[in-house]
Design a protein around this motif. Structure first.
Motif, short mmCIF file in Angstrom:
data_model
loop_
_atom_site.label_atom_id
_atom_site.label_comp_id
_atom_site.label_asym_id
_atom_site.label_seq_id
_atom_site.Cartn_x
_atom_site.Cartn_y
_atom_site.Cartn_z
N UNK A 130 0.85 -1.19 0.00
CA UNK A 130 0.00 0.00 0.00
C UNK A 130 0.89 1.24 0.00
N UNK A 131 0.23 2.43 0.03
CA UNK A 131 0.94 3.71 0.06
C UNK A 131 0.51 4.61 -1.11
N UNK A 132 1.34 5.62 -1.37
CA UNK A 132 1.10 6.52 -2.50
C UNK A 132 2.45 6.95 -3.05
N UNK A 133 2.49 7.16 -4.36
CA UNK A 133 3.79 7.44 -4.97
C UNK A 133 3.62 8.15 -6.30
N UNK A 134 4.75 8.69 -6.74
CA UNK A 134 4.85 9.34 -8.05
C UNK A 134 6.30 9.37 -8.46
N UNK A 151 0.42 1.07 -5.07
CA UNK A 151 0.27 2.33 -4.31
C UNK A 151 -0.72 3.23 -5.05
N UNK A 152 -1.23 4.16 -4.30
CA UNK A 152 -2.09 5.15 -4.93
C UNK A 152 -1.22 6.18 -5.66
N UNK A 153 -1.70 6.66 -6.82
CA UNK A 153 -0.94 7.63 -7.62
C UNK A 153 -1.12 9.03 -7.06
N UNK A 154 0.01 9.69 -6.79
CA UNK A 154 -0.06 11.10 -6.39
C UNK A 154 -0.49 11.99 -7.57
N UNK A 155 -0.15 11.59 -8.79
CA UNK A 155 -0.41 12.40 -9.99
C UNK A 155 -1.20 11.60 -11.02
N UNK A 156 -2.40 12.05 -11.24
CA UNK A 156 -3.22 11.50 -12.33
C UNK A 156 -3.76 12.69 -13.11
N UNK A 157 -3.04 13.16 -14.16
CA UNK A 157 -3.46 14.35 -14.90
C UNK A 157 -4.73 14.09 -15.71
N UNK A 158 -5.54 15.10 -15.75
CA UNK A 158 -6.75 15.02 -16.57
C UNK A 158 -6.93 16.35 -17.29
N UNK A 159 -7.19 16.31 -18.58
CA UNK A 159 -7.43 17.51 -19.39
C UNK A 159 -8.64 17.25 -20.27
N UNK A 160 -9.47 18.24 -20.38
CA UNK A 160 -10.61 18.14 -21.29
C UNK A 160 -10.96 19.53 -21.81
N UNK A 161 -11.57 19.54 -22.98
CA UNK A 161 -11.95 20.81 -23.63
C UNK A 161 -13.28 21.27 -23.06
N UNK A 202 3.29 14.26 -16.09
CA UNK A 202 4.07 14.50 -14.89
C UNK A 202 5.41 15.11 -15.26
N UNK A 203 5.85 16.03 -14.47
CA UNK A 203 7.07 16.75 -14.81
C UNK A 203 8.31 15.87 -14.74
N UNK A 204 8.25 14.82 -13.88
CA UNK A 204 9.45 14.01 -13.68
C UNK A 204 9.51 12.81 -14.61
N UNK A 205 8.49 12.64 -15.41
CA UNK A 205 8.50 11.48 -16.29
C UNK A 205 8.84 11.89 -17.71
#
Length: 752
Positions: free
Chosen positions: A73-77, A84-94, A186-189
């Protein structure tokens, strides 16, 4: 960040917020009488990324004697760890699409919503624009800031929706392009291909679809432009005259600057383009008319009558050039000044004017199929003219007066003299040609009462000269007319001329009186004159750099009995004879001094050469007496017409250039002047009638007053008949004085 220490199965370990996770194995040995081995294992678990948390199960593998870790378990990015749960899940829509109709000068505006669906409190993302198979001419802006290929950073909070404005601008001549793909990563990926992205992190921006239904970015294209080509583009004007090879047609060539993207015909068939018409208008008019092309047999389409470069009959070559013929037959396009332009017209979408049409620059032109003709009678309007007086011939059109003048001119006195351009002063301006004979080398008395003939145009079979109008059309028949030189009284005539002096020693400080006296003495000495009082000199000017001077010389008439006259030897000699005597001497003396000057120059004596003054005479005028001027003036019946013709002869800006139009204009001017005169006469008559009526009333009032006073006086006299005579005398005097006053008052009123 968390840290801790614990022991499991006798092994110690610690957890701390570090990016390192290490496993230390230490082997030691010690030599004794009894062999043994001891192994110590230590490890550290951690992650430097802010907000990363892990729950890890640790197991001991007895078989291999090692530890086994399992994240449960936990959270990470950066990156997102499994389980683990994702700290960053980007979403964009028009959230707002750009309009389907975006005009060429406007930006294309979208609105997008950015959200972090992950569990991290704060996250940094990168906003990337990308385009596949694009032309590379588009520019992308996020909230007004340009975004390049490296993207731009966006800081986001958990579950907070952010709205951003995405603006796309086009490059030069780019009205259609492939969609712009926007990714939020994500900026680090490391950026990944769109195919690898989560659907929530990618949108494609477009506002239209092509003919195959594929999404595109598209601006409304302005109506296609068109350019002048060939002679019209080179000359920026056109002229059709009687010398033109073709007088009823004008070839018009244009260029399609966007030919690579399709001909005008193709754009009409598949786009908004409707027509590419040649249009014209008469100079000074506002409305444009469609130009007709040469007659065609096909009458099924009314537009086929017009010069339409987008019609099926207009063929563009491989470079986008197309030529059509404008029908300028006289029944359609009469002579005159015109303006032409080519206009493209498209389906009206509103918006800026260039979206729905385009116009070339306006080109002026002239169509003139008429020859210049003499108008009216030569001026002055009389059969007798004073020799040296200016004569003017008027024409129906403005003339080509460029120098050197293109026409021949002769004045012939049968059996006596012939004058041509060498001894006739000629001017040309507007619609008139004026001239006067040069009197500098002529014995004036030989001209008196002589008949002469004037001819202007092309004189002689070998001559190439002629009178041309301003549009290059030549006179068909020479101008010819006859007149008689007036027999003026030479004894009462005076003469004036301008004397030019070269190598005359003068400067800005030269005393004018001294210089004029010196010139007078020089003339008297040269011409051997005895009466210096007949000469007067004024308007002296000096050019010290060129050693040149000039002065106006006047020779008074023989009838001028001036008290200043010192000698009487020249008293009865005509002014024209004295002038002839002066010019003859000046001519011979100038020739002698020219030879003398050449000799000095050849011998190297420049100083002596410069001391030799040379003379010449210009602007000669014979000035008749007032009685002769009155005797030979234009008859009063012709004065009005003569004045008007003199005025019109200098005009170049009249509405039209044909004789009929000019005749009508003259009649209009004459009518206008007559109406003004009639109006003025009526006004004066009315004012005079009012004054007469007022005077009559005043006189009647004065007469009535006098009658009353006379009656009163008579009554007074009767009542005093017995009085003394002195009183009666005084009354009579008073009556006489009163009558005188009233008479003077009546006279003054009548005078007014």
């Amino acid at each position: 960040e968390a840290s801790g220490d614990a022991k499991v199965f006798g092994f110690g370990f610690g957890l701390e917020g570090s990016v390192k996770a290490t496993l230390h194995v230490k082997h030691t040995s010690q030599k004794t009488e009894k062999s043994s081995e001891k192994t110590s294992i230590g490890f550290s678990l951690g992650d430097d990324d802010l907000g990363d948390e892990f729950v890890v199960d640790i197991f001991f593998d007895k078989r291999y004697g090692s530890l086994v870790f399992q994240t449960i378990s936990g959270r990470s990015a950066c990156p997102h760890e499994v389980n683990t749960l994702a700290n960053e899940i980007p979403q964009i829509k028009i959230s707002k699409y750009a309009s389907q109709f975006v005009f060429p000068g406007e930006p294309m505006v979208f609105e997008v919503e950015l959200t972090n669906m992950g569990v991290g409190a704060f996250s940094k993302f990168v906003f990337y624009p990308a385009q596949s198979n694009g032309r590379g001419t588009l520019s992308v802006f996020l909230d007004g800031h340009p975004v390049g290929e490296d993207g731009t950073s966006v800081l986001m909070k958990k579950d907070l929706l952010i709205k951003k404005e995405v603006v796309i601008t086009r490059g030069p001549d780019a009205y259609q392009d492939s969609p712009v793909d926007i990714t939020l990563q994500s900026k680090c990926e490391v950026p990944r291909d769109i195919a690898d992205l989560d659907a929530l992190a990618y949108v494609s921006l477009s506002n239209a679809r092509d003919d195959e239904g594929k999404p595109i970015i598209e601006w409304i294209q302005p109506c296609p432009s068109v350019k002048w080509a060939s002679e019209l583009n080179r000359d920026k004007g056109f002229l059709i005259n009687l010398s033109s090879d073709i007088q009823d047609k004008l070839s018009v060539t244009v260029n399609n600057p966007d030919f690579n993207n399709g001909s005008f015909i193709k754009k009409r068939e598949s786009g908004r383009l409707e027509h590419v018409f040649l249009k014209y208008r008469k100079m000074g008019k506002l409305a444009w008319l469609r130009a007709k092309r040469t007659p065609v047999e096909d009458r099924t389409d009314i537009n086929k009558d017009f010069t339409d470069f987008a019609a099926s009959y207009a063929v563009e070559d491989g470079y986008g050039y197309s030529t059509l013929t404008w029908n300028i037959e006289n029944r359609l396009i009469p002579s005159g000044k015109y303006e032409i332009m080519v206009e493209t017209s498209c389906t009206d979408l509103g918006g800026p004017s260039d979206v729905n049409g385009y116009r070339t620059e306006i080109i002026p032109g002239i169509i003139d199929r008429s020859r210049p003709q003499e108008y009216g009678q030569p001026l002055p309007l009389r059969d007798t003219v004073i020799a040296g007086e200016e004569m003017v011939v008027m024409f129906t059109e403005p003339l080509d007066c460029s120098l050197p003048l293109s026409f021949d001119i002769e004045l012939r006195i049968e059996g006596l003299l012939n004058f041509d351009k060498d001894n006739i002063d000629v001017w040309c301006e507007g619609r008139g040609i004026g001239f006067q004979i040069n009197l500098g080398q002529i014995d004036y008395k030989k001209l008196l009462n002589q008949d002469f003939e004037v001819e202007i145009g092309r004189i002689g079979g070998e001559s190439l000269s002629n009178i041309y109008d301003s549009n290059g059309n030549s006179l068909e028949f020479n101008v010819k007319f006859k007149r008689t030189f007036a027999a003026i009284d030479l004894s009462s005539a005076s003469t004036s001329f301008k004397l030019l002096l070269e190598d005359f020693p003068c400067d800005t400080g030269t005393d004018i009186d001294v210089a004029t006296d010196e010139i007078s003495k020089e003339i008297v000495d040269l011409a051997d004159l005895k009466d210096i009082s007949r000469l007067s000199i004024d308007e002296f000017s000096c050019n010290s750099h060129g050693r040149r001077a000039s002065a106006q010389v006047h020779i008074s008439s023989a009838m001028d009995q001036s008290p200043r006259r010192m000698l009487s030897g020249d008293a009865k000699i005509h002014a024209t004879a004295i002038f002839k005597q002066i010019t003859d001497v000046i001519t011979s003396e100038s020739a002698r001094r020219d030879e003398e000057r050449k000799l000095y120059m050849m011998s190297g004596n420049e100083e002596a050469a410069q001391k030799s003054i040379r003379y010449s005479v210009i602007d000669v005028k014979i000035l008749p007496s007032e009685s002769d001027i009155e005797k030979f003036k234009t008859h009063s019946d012709n004065e009005e017409e003569e004045h008007l013709l003199y005025h019109l002869a200098l005009q170049t800006d009249l509405a039209e250039d044909t004789g009929e139009d000019l005749k009508e204009l003259i009649l209009d001017e004459s009518r206008k002047e007559r109406l003004e005169m009639k109006s003025e006469i009526k006004k004066l008559e009315k004012e005079l009638a009012n004054r007469e009526s007022g005077l009559k009333n005043t006189l009647e009032t004065l007469m009535a007053d006098m009658a009353d006073r006379e009656n009163n006086l008579e009554t007074l006299v009767r009542s005093n008949q017995g009085a003394d005579h002195k009183f009666m005398f005084l009354c009579s005097c008073a009556f006489v004085a009163l009558s005188a006053v009233l008479s003077i008052a009546a006279f003054i009123e009548l005078k007014k």
